[in-house]
Design a protein around this motif. Structure first.
Motif, PDB file in Angstrom:
ATOM      1  N   GLY A 297      27.499  44.747  53.542  1.00  0.00           N
ATOM      2  CA  GLY A 297      27.709  44.005  52.310  1.00  0.00           C
ATOM      3  C   GLY A 297      28.355  44.827  51.217  1.00  0.00           C
ATOM      4  N   ARG A 298      28.320  44.297  50.026  1.00  0.00           N
ATOM      5  CA  ARG A 298      29.003  44.904  48.891  1.00  0.00           C
ATOM      6  C   ARG A 298      28.049  45.743  48.056  1.00  0.00           C
ATOM      7  NH1 ARG A 298      31.185  39.235  47.817  1.00  0.00           N
ATOM      8  NH2 ARG A 298      32.975  39.109  49.197  1.00  0.00           N
ATOM      9  N   LEU A 299      28.623  46.710  47.380  1.00  0.00           N
ATOM     10  CA  LEU A 299      27.838  47.627  46.569  1.00  0.00           C
ATOM     11  C   LEU A 299      28.563  47.835  45.248  1.00  0.00           C
ATOM     12  CD1 LEU A 299      25.357  49.601  46.713  1.00  0.00           C
ATOM     13  CD2 LEU A 299      26.984  51.346  47.426  1.00  0.00           C
ATOM     14  N   VAL A 300      27.899  47.532  44.145  1.00  0.00           N
ATOM     15  CA  VAL A 300      28.480  47.768  42.822  1.00  0.00           C
ATOM     16  C   VAL A 300      28.121  49.177  42.389  1.00  0.00           C
ATOM     17  CG1 VAL A 300      28.510  47.045  40.407  1.00  0.00           C
ATOM     18  CG2 VAL A 300      28.352  45.334  42.222  1.00  0.00           C
ATOM     19  N   GLY A 301      29.131  49.940  41.994  1.00  0.00           N
ATOM     20  CA  GLY A 301      28.908  51.305  41.544  1.00  0.00           C
ATOM     21  C   GLY A 301      29.479  51.533  40.156  1.00  0.00           C
ATOM     22  N   ILE A 302      29.064  52.637  39.554  1.00  0.00           N
ATOM     23  CA  ILE A 302      29.511  53.010  38.214  1.00  0.00           C
ATOM     24  C   ILE A 302      30.572  54.088  38.335  1.00  0.00           C
ATOM     25  CG2 ILE A 302      28.812  53.947  35.982  1.00  0.00           C
ATOM     26  CD1 ILE A 302      25.987  52.883  36.579  1.00  0.00           C
ATOM     27  N   SER A 303      31.686  53.874  37.658  1.00  0.00           N
ATOM     28  CA  SER A 303      32.762  54.852  37.620  1.00  0.00           C
ATOM     29  C   SER A 303      33.180  55.050  36.167  1.00  0.00           C
ATOM     30  CB  SER A 303      33.926  54.384  38.502  1.00  0.00           C
ATOM     31  OG  SER A 303      34.927  55.391  38.572  1.00  0.00           O
ATOM     32  N   LEU A 312      32.547  49.591  35.825  1.00  0.00           N
ATOM     33  CA  LEU A 312      31.912  49.198  37.085  1.00  0.00           C
ATOM     34  C   LEU A 312      32.978  48.803  38.094  1.00  0.00           C
ATOM     35  CD1 LEU A 312      29.071  46.967  35.599  1.00  0.00           C
ATOM     36  CD2 LEU A 312      29.009  49.411  36.111  1.00  0.00           C
ATOM     37  N   ARG A 313      32.636  48.939  39.372  1.00  0.00           N
ATOM     38  CA  ARG A 313      33.562  48.559  40.439  1.00  0.00           C
ATOM     39  C   ARG A 313      32.771  48.372  41.728  1.00  0.00           C
ATOM     40  NH1 ARG A 313      34.168  53.297  43.587  1.00  0.00           N
ATOM     41  NH2 ARG A 313      35.973  52.510  44.704  1.00  0.00           N
ATOM     42  N   LEU A 314      33.392  47.728  42.714  1.00  0.00           N
ATOM     43  CA  LEU A 314      32.812  47.717  44.048  1.00  0.00           C
ATOM     44  C   LEU A 314      33.075  49.071  44.677  1.00  0.00           C
ATOM     45  CD1 LEU A 314      33.745  44.163  45.326  1.00  0.00           C
ATOM     46  CD2 LEU A 314      31.557  44.946  44.477  1.00  0.00           C
ATOM     47  N   ALA A 315      32.020  49.681  45.201  1.00  0.00           N
ATOM     48  CA  ALA A 315      32.083  51.092  45.570  1.00  0.00           C
ATOM     49  C   ALA A 315      32.256  51.304  47.061  1.00  0.00           C
ATOM     50  CB  ALA A 315      30.800  51.800  45.107  1.00  0.00           C
ATOM     51  N   MET A 316      32.805  52.436  47.392  1.00  0.00           N
ATOM     52  CA  MET A 316      32.865  52.977  48.759  1.00  0.00           C
ATOM     53  C   MET A 316      33.510  52.044  49.777  1.00  0.00           C
ATOM     54  SD  MET A 316      29.292  54.933  49.384  1.00  0.00           S
ATOM     55  CE  MET A 316      28.520  53.417  49.892  1.00  0.00           C
ATOM     56  N   TRP A 926      41.796  40.095  26.593  1.00  0.00           N
ATOM     57  CA  TRP A 926      41.705  41.551  26.405  1.00  0.00           C
ATOM     58  C   TRP A 926      40.781  42.136  27.470  1.00  0.00           C
ATOM     59  CZ3 TRP A 926      44.948  43.825  23.120  1.00  0.00           C
ATOM     60  CH2 TRP A 926      45.486  43.064  22.079  1.00  0.00           C
ATOM     61  N   PRO A 927      41.307  42.941  28.366  1.00  0.00           N
ATOM     62  CA  PRO A 927      40.426  43.570  29.366  1.00  0.00           C
ATOM     63  C   PRO A 927      39.446  44.516  28.676  1.00  0.00           C
ATOM     64  CG  PRO A 927      42.617  44.562  29.436  1.00  0.00           C
ATOM     65  CD  PRO A 927      42.719  43.381  28.503  1.00  0.00           C
ATOM     66  N   PRO A 928      38.199  44.532  29.111  1.00  0.00           N
ATOM     67  CA  PRO A 928      37.197  45.366  28.433  1.00  0.00           C
ATOM     68  C   PRO A 928      37.306  46.853  28.748  1.00  0.00           C
ATOM     69  CG  PRO A 928      36.215  44.196  30.275  1.00  0.00           C
ATOM     70  CD  PRO A 928      37.609  43.673  30.149  1.00  0.00           C
ATOM     71  N   VAL A 929      37.970  47.188  29.858  1.00  0.00           N
ATOM     72  CA  VAL A 929      38.120  48.591  30.261  1.00  0.00           C
ATOM     73  C   VAL A 929      39.554  48.831  30.691  1.00  0.00           C
ATOM     74  CG1 VAL A 929      35.713  48.850  30.976  1.00  0.00           C
ATOM     75  CG2 VAL A 929      37.435  48.135  32.659  1.00  0.00           C
ATOM     76  N   GLY A 930      39.947  50.106  30.684  1.00  0.00           N
ATOM     77  CA  GLY A 930      41.235  50.483  31.235  1.00  0.00           C
ATOM     78  C   GLY A 930      41.160  50.593  32.745  1.00  0.00           C
ATOM     79  N   ARG A 931      42.222  51.104  33.353  1.00  0.00           N
ATOM     80  CA  ARG A 931      42.251  51.175  34.815  1.00  0.00           C
ATOM     81  C   ARG A 931      41.091  52.027  35.322  1.00  0.00           C
ATOM     82  NH1 ARG A 931      47.737  52.044  38.276  1.00  0.00           N
ATOM     83  NH2 ARG A 931      48.469  50.873  36.435  1.00  0.00           N
ATOM     84  N   VAL A 932      40.392  51.492  36.303  1.00  0.00           N
ATOM     85  CA  VAL A 932      39.173  52.138  36.794  1.00  0.00           C
ATOM     86  C   VAL A 932      39.536  53.195  37.834  1.00  0.00           C
ATOM     87  CG1 VAL A 932      36.976  51.759  37.974  1.00  0.00           C
ATOM     88  CG2 VAL A 932      37.812  50.089  36.306  1.00  0.00           C
ATOM     89  N   ASP A 933      38.843  54.310  37.761  1.00  0.00           N
ATOM     90  CA  ASP A 933      39.067  55.442  38.675  1.00  0.00           C
ATOM     91  C   ASP A 933      38.214  55.242  39.924  1.00  0.00           C
ATOM     92  OD1 ASP A 933      39.094  57.908  39.999  1.00  0.00           O
ATOM     93  OD2 ASP A 933      39.405  59.018  38.124  1.00  0.00           O
ATOM     94  N   ASN A 934      38.833  54.800  41.006  1.00  0.00           N
ATOM     95  CA  ASN A 934      38.092  54.520  42.236  1.00  0.00           C
ATOM     96  C   ASN A 934      37.557  55.793  42.880  1.00  0.00           C
ATOM     97  OD1 ASN A 934      38.589  51.780  41.993  1.00  0.00           O
ATOM     98  ND2 ASN A 934      40.460  51.869  43.196  1.00  0.00           N
ATOM     99  N   VAL A 935      38.364  56.830  42.887  1.00  0.00           N
ATOM    100  CA  VAL A 935      37.962  58.078  43.548  1.00  0.00           C
ATOM    101  C   VAL A 935      36.753  58.672  42.847  1.00  0.00           C
ATOM    102  CG1 VAL A 935      38.680  60.417  44.132  1.00  0.00           C
ATOM    103  CG2 VAL A 935      40.289  58.508  44.406  1.00  0.00           C
ATOM    104  N   TYR A 936      36.775  58.699  41.508  1.00  0.00           N
ATOM    105  CA  TYR A 936      35.638  59.233  40.756  1.00  0.00           C
ATOM    106  C   TYR A 936      34.377  58.463  41.108  1.00  0.00           C
ATOM    107  CZ  TYR A 936      32.633  60.542  36.841  1.00  0.00           C
ATOM    108  OH  TYR A 936      31.573  60.996  36.090  1.00  0.00           O
ATOM    109  N   GLY A 937      34.492  57.139  41.196  1.00  0.00           N
ATOM    110  CA  GLY A 937      33.315  56.316  41.476  1.00  0.00           C
ATOM    111  C   GLY A 937      32.691  56.617  42.818  1.00  0.00           C
ATOM    112  N   ASP A 938      33.518  56.885  43.828  1.00  0.00           N
ATOM    113  CA  ASP A 938      32.966  57.178  45.149  1.00  0.00           C
ATOM    114  C   ASP A 938      32.394  58.589  45.227  1.00  0.00           C
ATOM    115  OD1 ASP A 938      33.473  54.677  46.076  1.00  0.00           O
ATOM    116  OD2 ASP A 938      35.310  55.203  47.149  1.00  0.00           O
TER     117      ASP A 938
END
Length: 954
Positions: A297-303, A312-316, A926-938
């Motif tokens: 399943g899916r996992l929400v992670g913090i980046s 926040l993003r879907l992680a890993m 207006w997007p609440p965040v800028g581009r999310v760093d996927n690598v940092y989050g994982d």
């Protein structure tokens, strides 16, 4: 005097389909056709024309259809339910009902694959993960699964992969587990060669034969068992332990994570989600941090975003396990997001003290009930319990069931001498007294409720009481007034892009209108308050609804029979292959286990095939994206003695109607196999051609795509299967509720039954003529976009006449070479224009797959095309050196309001960043965040709410 039409007209078709007549003609002019009939005549291959059996019936108006459905709903008889067995009546708090469940800002959102425009629903899911981790005592939890039984099946295969007892092929399941869970476990285990052994764990001394154990806590019939010693013995034998637990009970009881469980799973239904005849409900799955990469399943992670702010993003990539194809750990690609969000907000609204108060009240009412039943001469089997009792009755159990039903009450049928009773948060004193009246002999005085309320204490064992605190995070301790909760839900919704704001042009995902008139019946109590295991004579309305819906879907697909049980597209795929597998076995050809799958197929196809015990053989595609017939024929003949099936998507994953589909089906049939046609792209076929008539033996349908059930932020879904007559005996079912066919694939007999009225309403209002028109307009919309954009972005695949089906693939790969701009940059730049990106890099890396659907107006299609053309001009500016190669509006997208008012260091203007088109000034997102760093989050994975100290530091 002018003549007025006095008969009621059906306006729904025109409300559902976006373009007006004049717009349609303008679109046709650009595409080069005089009519939609002429266009679709050129798109649909000659070999499959005329296969539709839908007919041209007129649809009903909204009011008329609602009235007919209301009459069907009235045939249901909602009794007071004390059946339990994993399903409990509960209260959906009104602010959650109105501001979340009934709010299109929540139910029309898509899966949060684009995190920058999904921060609101991601936060709600993070709350759900935190709730589950906290109550279960585990380190990590996912963002929900389909139901408790499928979560248990996932736990079984999870334990098989991770157990150190590699030689073991058996999984021990406690006899105290829910019966529907056993059904699904047996279905899942058999193709994988796993033996499910059901027994009394208290008598189990040697665990060496088992790779894993499943326990129920509390037991299905109510007992509270201390599992500490048993878990230790299982671990000593290298077996992993999964525990199916009740979240409400865990507010008072020692969580399984504290007595050594490796996996904790269950249903969050009783946290504010209606019974709904079995679903949809959010299951949970929690485990140890060490096992996170194997969790389904899916996992929400913090980046962090590009400014270093929390995001926040879907992680890993757990959200995309199916990309691993036949090596996937699961085929699940749908969660129950909308239901998980309801459960999370239920916990937010009540808070830790509120949840514990509900649990204590439920338990005390159960204890009072038990003491009164003893006074009436019945034997209560449990000394320790939470909310469920089993009675050894003084007379045959059937007598008490008859008396209960005469009083409008359902009890659980255990056996001829025992009856089960579960208490829930909706119960009051009157409900307890009504139960006593059922069990009292003629003339026998009822117990004194007030006296027992004063004298009866808890029946929770001291050794099993929870010592750890729950839900300490601020989010669970602030929003307890309706004002606060309403504003919190609005704040989260405002962060997101859903269908109520703009077109969501996701290819293959079919994000179309979920009409209000379709949604209204979902919250009718006649549909919402039925228990899935209530007696059949109380669910006559559901019987009529499902029979009529099955007939509608047969007409739409050309199949002979339909099963509504699968509660996701992935489960529909699985049920379809199980039907094929069982059919071959019935003919003495159980050795047929080869499944041919084109290289372009959606990744769930090979993942599903391996789950069904099949070997995947990949077939090639040609340069135009079509199945390579020579390669298919060679492999079908090579494996003819063992060929079980082919899995194809039609129209193809590349968005075209393959001319040779009949030939593909014939090749497989000639070599002894069956044809599975993935119904993900049915939105191009309904009313135009029918898979059941041009060679398919089985298809699953995504009711959350073609047939208007909303995506809900990534779930619910419904994935029924349609089959030809020879496969009908092998469709899924539950033993007692339905004639047993093939094994159950979901916990409830009719899967996510409470959202089936949505599709019933859609088909009834559209009629055959409207459904055909919808398919034609979907095809027109895709070809209109392809034609408007082809000089800016090459369209990767087209059919014989240079046309696409209902979606088109834009090739962005050449731009990487000329400008350094990639598909991610374009997707994120679209956010600045107020759009969700199309499907990225599927089925071809570096592309965008666009599906407009029939619901979008020409104005909205043009707005999207204008945005894409404007983006292409920016790319040309990069190519010419007029915009910096690395510091440009695409590389920095999306742009936030905070960035706009800060120090501006970019070589392009603020206006170009946030208002690239003048039309955006009115109604800017207006997007609440800028581009999310996927690598940092994982690399820095955190999957529950940050601590209060973290917030204070921020």
């Amino acid at each position: 005097m002018s003549k007025i039409q006095l008969s009621t007209t059906n306006e729904f078709i025109g409300r559902h389909i976006g373009p007006r007549d004049a717009d349609t003609q303008a679109m046709l002019e650009l595409v080069g056709y005089a009519s939609v009939d002429a266009l679709t005549d050129s798109v649909i291959p000659d070999s499959i024309k005329g296969t539709s059996v839908l007919g041209g019936s007129a649809g009903q108006g909204e009011a008329e259809a609602l009235a007919d459905l209301r009459a069907i709903a009235a045939r249901n008889r909602p009794f007071r339910n004390h059946i339990g067995q994993g399903y409990y009546p509960c209260h959906t708090p009104a602010p959650i009902l109105r501001n979340l469940l009934e709010n299109p800002a929540w139910y029309t959102a898509y899966t949060p694959y684009q995190p920058e425009i999904s921060q609101g629903r991601l936060e709600a899911l993070l709350n759900f993960q935190t709730l589950v981790s906290d109550l279960t005592g585990m380190q990590i939890a996912n963002a929900s699964l389909l139901d408790e039984a499928t979560a248990a099946a996932e736990a079984m295969t999870f334990c098989k992969r991770l157990s150190k007892n590699k030689a073991a092929q058996s999984f021990f399941v406690s006899v105290h587990c829910h019966p529907q869970t056993l059904d699904v476990l047996r279905t899942r285990a058999e193709p994988l060669g796993i033996e499910v052994v059901v027994g009394d764990e208290s008598a189990l001394e040697d665990f060496s034969a088992y790779f894993g154990v499943l326990l129920q806590y509390p037991a299905s019939t109510g007992a509270l068992i201390d599992y500490r010693a048993l878990v230790e013995r299982a671990h000593a034998a290298n077996a992993l332990v999964a525990v199916a637990a009740d979240l409400l009970a865990l507010t008072l009881l020692t969580p399984p994570g504290e007595f050594g469980a490796d996996v904790v799973l269950g249903s969050a239904q009783r946290f504010g989600v209606p019974l709904g005849f079995g679903g949809p409900h959010a299951a949970f799955f929690a485990t140890r941090d060490a096992f996170k990469r194997d969790m389904p399943g899916r996992l929400v992670g913090i980046s962090i975003d590009r400014f270093g702010n929390r995001a926040l993003r879907l992680a890993m990539q757990t959200r995309e396990q199916h990309i691993r194809r036949e090596k996937a750990t699961s085929n699940i690609c749908t969660a129950q997001v909308l239901l998980a969000n309801i459960a999370s907000m239920y916990a937010v609204y009540h808070g830790p003290q509120g949840l514990q108060q509900i649990a204590r009240r439920v338990h005390r009412l159960t204890a009072i009930l038990a003491e009164g039943l003893k006074q009436l001469g019945h034997q209560v089997e449990q000394e320790a319990f939470f909310d469920t009792l089993s009675l050894v009755t003084a007379r045959p159990a059937a007598e008490f069931h008859a008396a209960a039903q005469a009083a409008g009450i359902n009890l659980r049928a255990i056996d001829a001498a025992r009856v089960g009773i579960s208490i829930d948060e909706t119960c009051e004193q009157a409900a307890i007294e009504a139960l006593w009246a059922v069990f009292a002999a003629a003339g026998q005085a009822l117990p004194d409720f007030a006296a027992l309320a004063d004298s009866v204490g808890d029946r929770l064992p001291e050794a099993q009481l929870r010592r750890s605190a729950i839900l300490r995070h601020e989010v669970f301790n602030r929003y307890h007034s309706e004002t606060e909760l309403m504003r919190y839900l609005r704040k989260l919704a405002d962060k997101d892009l859903a269908l109520d704001r703009s077109m969501i042009p996701l290819g293959s995902c079919t994000m179309k209108l979920n009409a209000a008139s379709e949604m209204i019946p979902v919250t009718w109590p006649e549909f919402g308050s039925l228990h899935p295991f209530a007696p059949a004579d109380q669910a006559e309305g559901y019987r009529l609804l499902t029979e009529e819906l099955e007939a509608m879907l047969c007409a739409a697909t050309g199949y002979d029979a339909v099963s509504l049980q699968p509660n996701a597209g992935s489960q529909g795929e699985y049920a379809g292959l199980l039907a094929i597998r069982a059919y071959h076995a019935s003919r003495g050809e159980g050795h047929r286990d080869v499944c041919l799958i084109p290289s372009s197929a959606h990744g769930t196809n090979p993942a599903t095939a391996q789950m069904a015990g099949m070997r995947v053989v990949v077939t090639a595609c040609d340069a135009r994206g079509n199945v390579d017939l020579d390669d298919l024929k060679a492999k079908a003949e090579e494996h003819r003695d063992n060929l079980a099936a082919i899995m194809i998507t039609y129209p193809s994953t590349h968005g075209v109607f393959e001319e040779a589909v009949r030939e593909i089906c014939a090749i497989v049939h000639d070599n002894g196999g069956q044809v599975y046609i993935d119904g993900a792209n049915m939105n191009a076929m309904v009313g135009l051609c029918a898979p059941g008539k041009f060679g398919g033996d089985v298809s699953h349908l995504n009711l959350h795509k073609t047939f208007c059930i909303p995506h809900g932020g990534g779930g619910p879904g419904v994935g029924p299967i349609g089959v030809k007559a020879h496969l009908a005996p092998f469709m899924p079912g539950h033993g007692e509720q339905l004639e047993r066919k093939e094994g159950a694939v979901s916990a409830a007999p009719f899967g996510s039954a409470s959202i089936l009225p949505i599709t019933w309403m859609y088909i009834r209002m559209m009629g055959g003529a409207g459904l055909k028109r919808a398919s034609q307009m979907a095809i027109l919309g895709a070809n209109y976009i392809a034609r408007r954009l082809e000089e800016h972005y090459p369209v990767l695949y087209t059919g014989e006449n240079g046309l696409v089906a209902h979606e088109c693939i834009l090739d962005l790969r050449p731009l990487k070479e000329t400008s350094g701009i990639n598909v991610d940059d374009v997707a994120k730049r679209l956010v600045d224009f107020g759009f969700h990106a199309p499907t990225m890099s599927f089925p071809v890396a570096g592309t965008l797959m666009v599906e407009p659907t029939e619901s979008e107006s020409k104005e909205e299609l043009d707005r999207f095309c204008d945005a894409m053309i404007c983006i292409r001009e920016e790319i040309r500016a990069v190519e010419r050196g007029e915009l910096h190669a690395d510091d440009n509006p695409l590389k920095n997208a999306p742009h936030t309001a905070a960035e706009l008012v800060g120090e501006w260091s970019h070589p392009y203007s603020r206006e170009q960043a946030v208002f690239p088109l003048a039309s955006l000034i009115d109604g800017k997102y207006w997007p609440p965040v800028g581009r999310v760093d996927n690598v940092y989050g994982d690399r820095n994975l955190a999957c529950s709410c940050p601590s209060i100290a973290d917030y204070q530091d921020a």
